[in-house]
Write a protein that holds these residues in place. Structure first.
Motif, PDB file in Angstrom:
ATOM      1  N   ILE A   3      -5.423   0.573   6.367  1.00 40.18           N
ATOM      2  CA  ILE A   3      -6.013  -0.772   6.447  1.00 40.18           C
ATOM      3  C   ILE A   3      -5.016  -1.787   7.018  1.00 40.18           C
ATOM      4  N   ASP A   8      -2.877   6.173   0.291  1.00 34.12           N
ATOM      5  CA  ASP A   8      -4.084   6.544   1.030  1.00 34.12           C
ATOM      6  C   ASP A   8      -4.719   5.357   1.749  1.00 34.12           C
ATOM      7  N   TRP A   9      -4.332   4.155   1.384  1.00 34.18           N
ATOM      8  CA  TRP A   9      -4.923   2.950   1.968  1.00 34.18           C
ATOM      9  C   TRP A   9      -4.072   2.326   3.070  1.00 34.18           C
ATOM     10  N   ARG A  25      -0.745   2.510  -3.113  1.00 30.55           N
ATOM     11  CA  ARG A  25      -1.913   3.310  -2.729  1.00 30.55           C
ATOM     12  C   ARG A  25      -1.694   3.865  -1.323  1.00 30.55           C
ATOM     13  N   GLU A  30       0.823  -1.210   0.000  1.00 31.38           N
ATOM     14  CA  GLU A  30       0.000   0.000   0.000  1.00 31.38           C
ATOM     15  C   GLU A  30       0.859   1.263   0.000  1.00 31.38           C
TER      16      GLU A  30
END
Length: 69
Positions: A52, A48-49, A46, A42
């Motif tokens: 999680i 922004d993720w 990504r 991530e």
């Protein structure tokens, strides 16, 4: 649900459905390793993720501390 699945898996694998302390440790190590891998993924793909896998890591660490008490 996880205990039921794991119990059935272990019973099929080795004829017993009891999750031993060694089983629990190995499972937690695997889950932590997987969550750290996902964190790296991530961060690279990504950002922004990242929350999680971070939540998963924090949950696993918290569970480990709770089990030690």
């Amino acid at each position: 649900i996880v205990r039921l699945y794991l119990g059935a898996y272990l019973e099929r694998l080795r004829g017993k459905s009891v999750v031993t302390e060694a089983d629990r440790i190995l499972i937690n190590i695997y889950l932590l390793e997987k969550a750290i891998y996902e964190l790296g993924y991530e961060l690279n793909s990504r950002p922004d993720w990242v929350i999680i896998p971070l939540r998963g890591i924090l949950y696993l660490l918290d569970q480990n501390q709770t089990n030690k008490k």
